[in-house]
Design a protein around this motif. Structure first.
Motif, PDB file in Angstrom:
ATOM      1  N   GLU A   1      -9.427   2.687  16.952  1.00 16.85           N
ATOM      2  CA  GLU A   1      -8.006   2.960  16.745  1.00 16.85           C
ATOM      3  C   GLU A   1      -7.329   1.742  16.134  1.00 16.85           C
ATOM      4  N   SER A   2      -6.657   1.975  15.034  1.00 14.74           N
ATOM      5  CA  SER A   2      -5.838   0.922  14.438  1.00 14.74           C
ATOM      6  C   SER A   2      -4.393   1.200  14.822  1.00 14.74           C
ATOM      7  N   VAL A   3      -3.477   0.326  14.417  1.00 12.49           N
ATOM      8  CA  VAL A   3      -2.068   0.629  14.675  1.00 12.49           C
ATOM      9  C   VAL A   3      -1.692   1.959  14.070  1.00 12.49           C
TER      10      VAL A   3
ATOM     11  N   GLU B   1      -0.460  -8.471   4.636  1.00 17.02           N
ATOM     12  CA  GLU B   1      -0.673  -9.042   5.975  1.00 17.02           C
ATOM     13  C   GLU B   1      -0.909  -7.986   7.042  1.00 17.02           C
ATOM     14  N   GLY B   2      -0.440  -6.791   6.810  1.00 22.38           N
ATOM     15  CA  GLY B   2      -0.694  -5.709   7.743  1.00 22.38           C
ATOM     16  C   GLY B   2       0.410  -5.507   8.763  1.00 22.38           C
ATOM     17  N   VAL B   3       0.302  -4.370   9.460  1.00 25.15           N
ATOM     18  CA  VAL B   3       1.385  -3.883  10.315  1.00 25.15           C
ATOM     19  C   VAL B   3       1.719  -4.862  11.440  1.00 25.15           C
ATOM     20  N   VAL B   4       0.698  -5.403  12.105  1.00 24.32           N
ATOM     21  CA  VAL B   4       0.962  -6.254  13.271  1.00 24.32           C
ATOM     22  C   VAL B   4       1.733  -7.507  12.857  1.00 24.32           C
ATOM     23  N   LYS B   5       1.292  -8.171  11.810  1.00 26.31           N
ATOM     24  CA  LYS B   5       1.974  -9.402  11.378  1.00 26.31           C
ATOM     25  C   LYS B   5       3.381  -9.096  10.863  1.00 26.31           C
TER      26      LYS B   5
ATOM     27  N   ARG C   1      -1.569   9.176  21.048  1.00 29.39           N
ATOM     28  CA  ARG C   1      -0.829   9.505  19.829  1.00 29.39           C
ATOM     29  C   ARG C   1       0.000  10.758  20.038  1.00 29.39           C
TER      30      ARG C   1
ATOM     31  N   SER D   1     -13.865  -4.211  24.229  1.00 33.67           N
ATOM     32  CA  SER D   1     -12.859  -3.629  25.121  1.00 33.67           C
ATOM     33  C   SER D   1     -11.717  -4.614  25.300  1.00 33.67           C
TER      34      SER D   1
ATOM     35  N   LYS E   1      -5.986   0.299  27.659  1.00 33.18           N
ATOM     36  CA  LYS E   1      -5.689  -0.060  26.276  1.00 33.18           C
ATOM     37  C   LYS E   1      -5.794   1.099  25.283  1.00 33.18           C
ATOM     38  N   ALA E   2      -6.140   2.285  25.759  1.00 29.53           N
ATOM     39  CA  ALA E   2      -6.303   3.402  24.820  1.00 29.53           C
ATOM     40  C   ALA E   2      -4.936   3.948  24.417  1.00 29.53           C
ATOM     41  N   PRO E   3      -4.590   3.913  23.133  1.00 33.16           N
ATOM     42  CA  PRO E   3      -3.320   4.493  22.696  1.00 33.16           C
ATOM     43  C   PRO E   3      -3.315   6.015  22.882  1.00 33.16           C
TER      44      PRO E   3
ATOM     45  N   VAL F   1      -6.489  12.011  26.526  1.00 34.09           N
ATOM     46  CA  VAL F   1      -6.880  11.417  25.245  1.00 34.09           C
ATOM     47  C   VAL F   1      -8.317  11.834  24.940  1.00 34.09           C
ATOM     48  N   ARG F   2      -8.496  12.601  23.886  1.00 27.63           N
ATOM     49  CA  ARG F   2      -9.822  13.107  23.504  1.00 27.63           C
ATOM     50  C   ARG F   2     -10.531  13.757  24.684  1.00 27.63           C
TER      51      ARG F   2
ATOM     52  N   GLY G   1      -6.863  -1.170   8.874  1.00 28.19           N
ATOM     53  CA  GLY G   1      -5.813  -2.091   9.320  1.00 28.19           C
ATOM     54  C   GLY G   1      -6.136  -2.612  10.708  1.00 28.19           C
ATOM     55  N   ASP G   2      -5.149  -3.266  11.330  1.00 29.98           N
ATOM     56  CA  ASP G   2      -5.378  -3.955  12.600  1.00 29.98           C
ATOM     57  C   ASP G   2      -5.955  -3.021  13.662  1.00 29.98           C
TER      58      ASP G   2
ATOM     59  N   LYS H   1       0.890  -1.173   0.000  1.00 32.19           N
ATOM     60  CA  LYS H   1       0.000   0.000   0.000  1.00 32.19           C
ATOM     61  C   LYS H   1       0.922   1.216   0.000  1.00 32.19           C
TER      62      LYS H   1
ATOM     63  N   GLN I   1       2.483  -0.581   4.174  1.00 27.67           N
ATOM     64  CA  GLN I   1       2.275  -1.955   4.640  1.00 27.67           C
ATOM     65  C   GLN I   1       2.044  -2.849   3.436  1.00 27.67           C
TER      66      GLN I   1
ATOM     67  N   PHE J   1       0.686   1.516  18.958  1.00 25.96           N
ATOM     68  CA  PHE J   1       0.457   0.214  19.578  1.00 25.96           C
ATOM     69  C   PHE J   1       1.685  -0.646  19.328  1.00 25.96           C
TER      70      PHE J   1
ATOM     71  N   VAL K   1      -6.826  -1.954  17.331  1.00 30.07           N
ATOM     72  CA  VAL K   1      -6.220  -2.260  18.630  1.00 30.07           C
ATOM     73  C   VAL K   1      -7.000  -1.672  19.806  1.00 30.07           C
ATOM     74  N   TYR K   2      -7.974  -0.818  19.526  1.00 29.27           N
ATOM     75  CA  TYR K   2      -8.719  -0.209  20.623  1.00 29.27           C
ATOM     76  C   TYR K   2     -10.026   0.360  20.090  1.00 29.27           C
TER      77      TYR K   2
ATOM     78  N   GLU L   1     -13.349   2.741  21.535  1.00 26.25           N
ATOM     79  CA  GLU L   1     -14.002   3.506  22.601  1.00 26.25           C
ATOM     80  C   GLU L   1     -15.487   3.529  22.266  1.00 26.25           C
TER      81      GLU L   1
END
Lengths: 381, 123
Positions: B56-58, A35-39, A309, B80, A305-307, A358-359, B32-33, A20, A32, A330, B35-36, B38
């Motif tokens: 939220e994705s990566v 398979e995507g970023v995580v893989k 940024r 969650s 778990k909230a990232p 966050v927000r 994409g993946d 992409k 990416q 993440f 991960v969270y 809300e």
């Protein structure tokens, strides 16, 4: 597609492989693959990932007129000139040794971060970031005041092969490259022509960065990708890998206002350079070494778990803004959000409780240790 | 049971006067993946177009907009713990919340599956 993007010698290969493609630092690059970023991230930590970093700025820096200087004398002369703007011990580099350093402005702020290495001929091999390469090359020549010449190498291919299986894979290209120590480079002959191979990278893993001539780059990549242990990896995973490894990304975690001391990079300024104090911005940097800087780069330990940024404010528990996130996302290997940022120094101790806004909602977190995953660099047995 | 779609790539599944919604498989693929997530609060009154959830994705955080007006009667708390369900099954287990519709006539303005497919092809 964004207009006016430059192609690396590998851009077409990535597009054909299903990458992409996005604009990054003016180049058309894969963010990416399918398979995507995580893989892709996890693959690199366990196997070997192949990254295109041809957008970066590799170069040689030579003396314009070597006269009758031998390589040792030539090296010392170049080193003394560049040490005005690079606060690492360049004179003390051994042949083939690489150091990570910063290019400093007059105020000790970071213009770029880069790798500098000593070539056997008495020249330096330097790799700077894509975004600032034109400015960096101009600075090298300007500080050289007519005595230095920058030989650009960025029309070639620069690839990174990273991960625990990289050393097995590189054997099929240049068997002696496995003898390189971490942060060393050498020239190799191969069936893909002349190569510069460095045992370095920006993922926290063992691996190699390979400069290959433009005409041979696609062939070399196709050969490497034919190995079952190797997959192409995009910029997305490159970013999550370096962030988990606690490494700075210029333009985010480093900029012209930030000193290497604030960035927790004091290890890049060797003792002899601190003693001599003979580089741009040394007054500020020596003061920060003696009295601590006002702010420090830190890692974040997430409690939910909230990232968070880039740009998210960091608040003290009494609600005052004490800093900001400069990179956040993440971490696939740790399975939690990961981030780094700057806080006022009194809040920089690991374990200090903070809130991330966050927000608009404060989310409890702590100052955490970097890196998130231990570095897995090559150490000789 | 009827399924409708919005131009913001949300799906809405209507059962009586309650509708579940989420993001479409196309949107999940683009993100994409995941991960969270809300989620909106149960009991909250929402209006069409309000930003009611965040996914939220990566790569980035994206707002999710209310496809219809009404009251949030249930949120998919499974997300969650397992936000990856949005990537794996966006139009099934990856549902976000259920809304009790306040104005069923809003549904008339949404796309059916064929219209949404045509919309995707036009992008």
């Amino acid at each position: 597609m964004t207009e006016n993007l430059k192609a690396t010698i590998l851009s077409n290969l990535w597009a054909e492989m299903g990458g992409k493609m996005v604009g990054f630092a003016g180049y058309n690059m894969p963010v990416q693959f399918k398979e995507g970023v995580v893989k892709e991230h996890l693959w690199t930590r366990e196997n070997a990932g192949l990254f295109d970093v041809s957008h970066m700025g590799p170069c040689y820096i030579h003396l314009k007129d070597k006269g009758d200087l031998n390589p040792e004398e030539s090296h010392i002369k170049i080193a003394k000139i560049l040490e005005q703007v690079l606060p690492c011990d360049i004179q003390g580099l051994k042949i083939g040794q690489i150091r990570y350093t910063t290019l400093l402005n007059d105020d000790g702020g970071v213009i770029d971060d880069l790798m500098v290495a000593r070539d056997a001929r008495g020249s330096l091999y330097v790799v700077v970031n894509a975004g600032g390469k034109e400015e960096d090359f101009a600075i090298f020549e300007k500080v050289g005041a007519g005595e230095l010449v920058v030989e650009r190498l960025d029309m070639n291919g620069l690839i990174a092969l990273q991960g625990p299986k990289a050393k097995e894979v590189i054997k099929s290209v240049a068997v002696e490259a496995t003898n390189l120590n971490f942060m060393n480079f050498a020239h190799f002959k191969s069936e893909f022509g002349a190569l510069i191979i460095a045992r370095s990278g920006y993922t926290g893993e063992d691996g190699f960065e390979i400069l290959v001539l433009a005409d041979n780059g696609v062939k070399l990549c196709e050969f490497l990708l034919a190995n079952d242990d190797v997959k192409p990896i995009g910029l997305g995973a490159r970013d999550s890998l370096r962030l988990e490894a606690g490494l700075c990304l210029y333009g985010h975690d480093l900029d012209q206002t930030i000193s290497p001391i604030e960035a927790d990079l004091k290890w890049t300024i060797q003792k002899c350079r601190r003693e001599r104090g003979d580089f741009n911005g040394s007054a500020r940097i020596l003061d920060e070494l003696a009295n601590k800087p006002k702010r420090l780069r830190v890692g974040i330990e997430f409690l939910d778990k909230a990232p968070a940024r880039e740009g998210v404010e960091i608040h003290s528990k009494d609600g005052r803004k004490i800093g900001v996130i400069t990179s956040g996302g993440f971490g696939p290997s740790v399975g939690t959000p990961i981030a780094m940022g700057y806080v006022e120094t009194e809040f920089a101790a690991i374990g200090t409780e903070i809130d991330l806004i966050v927000r608009g909602t404060p989310r409890p977190a702590k100052i955490g240790a970097l890196p998130y995953v231990p570095h897995n660099y090559y150490k000789p047995a | 049971m009827t399924v409708k779609f919005t131009q913001e790539h949300e799906w809405i599944k209507i059962e009586g006067d309650v509708a579940s919604f989420g993001i479409t498989a196309y949107a999940a693929e683009q993100l994409g993946d995941v991960v969270y997530v809300e989620l909106p609060e149960v009991g909250k009154t929402i209006k069409t177009g309000d930003a009611v959830a965040v996914v939220e994705s990566v790569k980035a955080a994206s707002d999710v907009y209310a496809p219809v007006s009404g009251e949030v009667v249930e949120a998919n708390e499974e997300l969650s713990a397992s936000p990856e369900k949005v990537s794996e099954d966006a139009e099934g287990e990856g549902w976000f919340a259920k809304i009790k519709l306040s104005d069923a006539s809003e549904l008339d303005g949404l796309m059916d599956v064929d219209a949404y497919k045509a919309f995707l092809e036009s992008l």
